[in-house]
Design a protein around this motif. Sequence first.
Motif, mmCIF file in Angstrom:
data_model
loop_
_atom_site.group_PDB
_atom_site.id
_atom_site.type_symbol
_atom_site.label_atom_id
_atom_site.label_comp_id
_atom_site.label_asym_id
_atom_site.label_seq_id
_atom_site.Cartn_x
_atom_site.Cartn_y
_atom_site.Cartn_z
ATOM 1 N N PHE A 1 1.760 6.803 -8.862
ATOM 2 C CA PHE A 1 1.980 6.508 -7.502
ATOM 3 C C PHE A 1 0.510 6.312 -6.507
ATOM 4 O O PHE A 1 0.205 5.250 -6.040
ATOM 5 C CB PHE A 1 2.868 7.189 -6.761
ATOM 6 C CG PHE A 1 3.343 6.784 -5.303
ATOM 7 C CD1 PHE A 1 4.163 5.782 -5.184
ATOM 8 C CD2 PHE A 1 2.700 7.687 -4.238
ATOM 9 C CE1 PHE A 1 4.313 5.245 -3.855
ATOM 10 C CE2 PHE A 1 3.173 7.306 -3.115
ATOM 11 C CZ PHE A 1 4.067 6.156 -2.895
ATOM 12 N N GLU A 2 -0.114 7.060 -7.001
ATOM 13 C CA GLU A 2 -1.760 7.050 -6.150
ATOM 14 C C GLU A 2 -2.254 5.862 -6.776
ATOM 15 O O GLU A 2 -2.788 5.082 -5.808
ATOM 16 C CB GLU A 2 -2.474 8.177 -6.354
ATOM 17 C CG GLU A 2 -2.087 9.503 -5.819
ATOM 18 C CD GLU A 2 -2.243 9.764 -4.273
ATOM 19 O OE1 GLU A 2 -3.121 8.958 -3.689
ATOM 20 O OE2 GLU A 2 -1.372 9.974 -3.657
ATOM 21 N N ALA A 3 -2.483 5.507 -7.935
ATOM 22 C CA ALA A 3 -3.037 4.376 -8.427
ATOM 23 C C ALA A 3 -2.279 3.111 -8.068
ATOM 24 O O ALA A 3 -2.819 2.004 -7.672
ATOM 25 C CB ALA A 3 -2.998 4.344 -9.932
ATOM 26 N N ASP B 1 -3.362 2.474 -4.422
ATOM 27 C CA ASP B 1 -4.776 2.161 -4.415
ATOM 28 C C ASP B 1 -4.994 0.661 -4.909
ATOM 29 O O ASP B 1 -5.947 0.236 -4.484
ATOM 30 C CB ASP B 1 -5.547 3.063 -5.399
ATOM 31 C CG ASP B 1 -5.830 4.457 -4.899
ATOM 32 O OD1 ASP B 1 -5.626 4.637 -3.719
ATOM 33 O OD2 ASP B 1 -5.861 5.263 -5.874
ATOM 34 N N LYS B 2 -4.281 0.361 -5.713
ATOM 35 C CA LYS B 2 -4.017 -1.348 -5.871
ATOM 36 C C LYS B 2 -3.654 -2.147 -4.964
ATOM 37 O O LYS B 2 -3.756 -3.323 -5.144
ATOM 38 C CB LYS B 2 -3.471 -1.563 -7.373
ATOM 39 C CG LYS B 2 -4.104 -0.866 -8.592
ATOM 40 C CD LYS B 2 -3.306 -1.166 -9.707
ATOM 41 C CE LYS B 2 -4.071 -0.347 -10.901
ATOM 42 N NZ LYS B 2 -3.257 -0.448 -12.328
ATOM 43 N N GLY B 3 -3.189 -1.623 -3.806
ATOM 44 C CA GLY B 3 -2.741 -2.335 -2.840
ATOM 45 C C GLY B 3 -1.330 -2.976 -2.794
ATOM 46 O O GLY B 3 -0.753 -3.871 -2.333
ATOM 47 N N TYR B 4 -0.485 -2.269 -3.767
ATOM 48 C CA TYR B 4 0.760 -2.673 -4.044
ATOM 49 C C TYR B 4 1.981 -2.398 -3.130
ATOM 50 O O TYR B 4 2.987 -3.078 -2.940
ATOM 51 C CB TYR B 4 1.441 -2.252 -5.478
ATOM 52 C CG TYR B 4 0.664 -2.866 -6.728
ATOM 53 C CD1 TYR B 4 0.247 -4.175 -6.758
ATOM 54 C CD2 TYR B 4 0.560 -2.063 -7.846
ATOM 55 C CE1 TYR B 4 -0.802 -4.433 -7.806
ATOM 56 C CE2 TYR B 4 -0.016 -2.733 -8.885
ATOM 57 C CZ TYR B 4 -0.622 -3.836 -9.100
ATOM 58 O OH TYR B 4 -1.301 -4.505 -10.155
ATOM 59 N N ALA B 5 1.461 -1.577 -2.240
ATOM 60 C CA ALA B 5 2.363 -1.190 -1.045
ATOM 61 C C ALA B 5 2.633 -2.505 -0.316
ATOM 62 O O ALA B 5 3.614 -2.196 0.578
ATOM 63 C CB ALA B 5 1.983 0.048 -0.370
ATOM 64 N N GLY B 6 1.501 -3.257 -0.183
ATOM 65 C CA GLY B 6 1.712 -4.488 0.823
ATOM 66 C C GLY B 6 1.980 -4.030 2.238
ATOM 67 O O GLY B 6 1.001 -3.419 2.756
ATOM 68 N N TYR C 1 4.045 2.719 5.538
ATOM 69 C CA TYR C 1 4.321 3.828 5.822
ATOM 70 C C TYR C 1 4.391 4.730 4.487
ATOM 71 O O TYR C 1 4.158 5.835 4.140
ATOM 72 C CB TYR C 1 5.813 4.131 5.879
ATOM 73 C CG TYR C 1 6.880 3.127 5.050
ATOM 74 C CD1 TYR C 1 7.409 3.985 3.966
ATOM 75 C CD2 TYR C 1 6.874 1.937 5.327
ATOM 76 C CE1 TYR C 1 8.112 3.080 3.100
ATOM 77 C CE2 TYR C 1 7.813 1.358 4.342
ATOM 78 C CZ TYR C 1 8.277 1.840 3.159
ATOM 79 O OH TYR C 1 9.063 1.361 2.531
ATOM 80 N N LEU C 2 3.991 4.021 3.346
ATOM 81 C CA LEU C 2 4.029 4.552 1.976
ATOM 82 C C LEU C 2 2.764 5.509 1.762
ATOM 83 O O LEU C 2 2.910 6.725 1.360
ATOM 84 C CB LEU C 2 4.067 3.383 0.794
ATOM 85 C CG LEU C 2 5.453 3.144 0.715
ATOM 86 C CD1 LEU C 2 5.481 1.894 -0.426
ATOM 87 C CD2 LEU C 2 6.419 3.953 0.123
ATOM 88 N N PRO C 3 1.356 5.080 1.996
ATOM 89 C CA PRO C 3 0.211 5.555 2.051
ATOM 90 C C PRO C 3 0.164 6.785 3.018
ATOM 91 O O PRO C 3 -0.815 7.527 2.949
ATOM 92 C CB PRO C 3 -0.852 4.748 1.886
ATOM 93 C CG PRO C 3 -0.433 3.482 2.711
ATOM 94 C CD PRO C 3 1.200 3.620 2.404
#
Length: 99
Positions: free
Chosen positions: A57-59, A62-67, A71-73
């Motif tokens: 999940f951290e990776a 870090d790759k910016g997939y949360a867009g 709230y996710l990070p």
Amino acid sequence: MTHPGIRDPRPASRVARPASRVPRPALEERIRAQAYGLGFDLAGITTLGPAETAGAFEAWLDKGYAGDMSYLPRWREVRRDSRLPHAGVVSAIVVGLDY
């Protein structure tokens, strides 16, 4: 529910016992039955603790997939261990609803 100074009108045999006296499998089935009775499509009980997939999940974050899901990070540390939001909690009732 009873209030201080007010006697429960039900006979002693009809008064609900505390959950700690109900065998765990029976309690889990009662909880699931209640959830299904309330209209949920899925119901279960899980043990809380460190997330096995925290690293992935951290990776992913870090790759910016949360867009735009900022709230996710925001709560990264809390998401690593599901016990952290509420100290002393060891399990959770999880329900799902198909909508």
